[in-house]
Motif scaffolding. Sequence first.
Motif, mmCIF file in Angstrom:
data_model
loop_
_atom_site.group_PDB
_atom_site.id
_atom_site.type_symbol
_atom_site.label_atom_id
_atom_site.label_comp_id
_atom_site.label_asym_id
_atom_site.label_seq_id
_atom_site.Cartn_x
_atom_site.Cartn_y
_atom_site.Cartn_z
ATOM 1 N N LEU A 92 0.831 -1.200 0.000
ATOM 2 C CA LEU A 92 0.000 0.000 0.000
ATOM 3 C C LEU A 92 0.867 1.252 0.000
ATOM 4 N N PRO A 93 0.365 2.361 -0.562
ATOM 5 C CA PRO A 93 1.060 3.640 -0.380
ATOM 6 C C PRO A 93 0.959 4.088 1.066
ATOM 7 N N MET A 94 1.864 4.960 1.471
ATOM 8 C CA MET A 94 1.847 5.479 2.835
ATOM 9 C C MET A 94 0.568 6.284 3.066
ATOM 10 N N PRO A 95 -0.248 5.905 4.073
ATOM 11 C CA PRO A 95 -1.463 6.681 4.337
ATOM 12 C C PRO A 95 -1.127 7.968 5.076
ATOM 13 N N ARG B 181 -6.653 -1.930 2.575
ATOM 14 C CA ARG B 181 -6.399 -2.825 1.443
ATOM 15 C C ARG B 181 -7.668 -3.546 0.998
ATOM 16 N N ASN B 182 -8.530 -3.867 1.960
ATOM 17 C CA ASN B 182 -9.775 -4.578 1.647
ATOM 18 C C ASN B 182 -10.886 -3.661 1.154
ATOM 19 N N ARG B 183 -10.630 -2.333 1.091
ATOM 20 C CA ARG B 183 -11.651 -1.338 0.747
ATOM 21 C C ARG B 183 -12.796 -1.331 1.761
ATOM 22 N N ASP C 288 -8.512 -8.455 11.181
ATOM 23 C CA ASP C 288 -7.629 -9.081 12.172
ATOM 24 C C ASP C 288 -6.721 -10.102 11.491
ATOM 25 N N ARG C 289 -7.310 -10.952 10.655
ATOM 26 C CA ARG C 289 -6.529 -12.003 10.006
ATOM 27 C C ARG C 289 -5.458 -11.424 9.089
ATOM 28 N N ILE C 290 -5.866 -10.500 8.220
ATOM 29 C CA ILE C 290 -4.907 -9.946 7.261
ATOM 30 C C ILE C 290 -3.877 -9.075 7.974
ATOM 31 N N ASN D 291 -10.136 5.061 -1.065
ATOM 32 C CA ASN D 291 -9.270 4.063 -1.699
ATOM 33 C C ASN D 291 -7.878 4.179 -1.085
ATOM 34 N N PRO D 292 -6.969 3.225 -1.374
ATOM 35 C CA PRO D 292 -5.630 3.272 -0.766
ATOM 36 C C PRO D 292 -4.849 4.540 -1.082
ATOM 37 N N GLN D 293 -5.126 5.166 -2.229
ATOM 38 C CA GLN D 293 -4.405 6.382 -2.589
ATOM 39 C C GLN D 293 -4.911 7.609 -1.818
#
Length: 320
Positions: free
Chosen positions: A83-86, A137-139, A208-210, A104-106
């Motif tokens: 992922l890009p830096m939030p 990441r999961n949106r 939690d899992r991811i 979104n991640p961006q």
Amino acid sequence: MAGYFRTALLLAAMTALFVGVGYVIGGRQGMAIAFVLACGMNLWAWWNSDRVVLGMHNAQPIGPQDAPRLFQIVGELAARAGLPMPALYVIHEDQPNAFATGRNPQNAAVAVNTGLLDMMSEREVAGVVAHELAHIRNRDTLIMTLTATLAGAIGMLAQFGFMFRGRDHDGRGNAFGPIGTILLVVLAPIAAMIVQMAISRSREYEADRIGAEITGDPNGLASALLRLEGYKQGRVNEAAEANPASAPLFIINPLSGLRMDGLFSTHPATANRVAALEELASRMGGPPDPGTRIPQAGWGVPPQQAPGPWSQGARRNPWG
């Protein structure tokens, strides 16, 4: 994949409920009007939800010069997650907690309460941050925005049905009559809220899992969840209480009145989440961590005479 499938089914149920309420109130014409309104609300929420929720909680943006160690940890975890830096924000709130937002991640942001930075170890903060990055990441931030908007639209439609008494497709008035309209006003928003809560709980398990896979340390996140649950007791999050719709965004339920893993809980029970993480740690080959044992009642309250460095506002940042 089961978590994604369940979320898709719940979103479909929310959409079907919305369409059904629109049809009951106004027939095909009412359904079409409501659909257009909901699309406009969703578009507005998609573009503005991050600014709205950050403003609700008076989140303050911080840069690398403010908390270089925190930025280093977040940057490393974001890279591992692809992922890009939030953007990073801090909320001056004693209750330890955190949330992610953004369409979104961006265009994502992670906000952490000062209480979390005061009370958590680096290992635990890394687990919390990884959990929030998993939501990005999961949106999930977009999913929760859509469900909140649909839930609001369903409530609005139900109110329209009460105010205007609706028309069926033949123009003869609401086929359910006055009693049916009142039931619609009461039950439709409750049904929407139940679905919204179910989606939130499903996404928490998946994050939690991811998140644990991102850090490679399920026990670190499990320990953080227990400490967050213990430390939040007696610390009322005033902004969250004033804006309960934002509660599903947080890693731990910030509302003082919702502590059951039931229909109206925004989050799964912490004990259930910890058990799932311990099972994941076992599958990954790591031994159970003694720090993840369920504490006794009252565990984890920090001593009053030794507040963390963030709690006084201008005091030294522990992540600097």
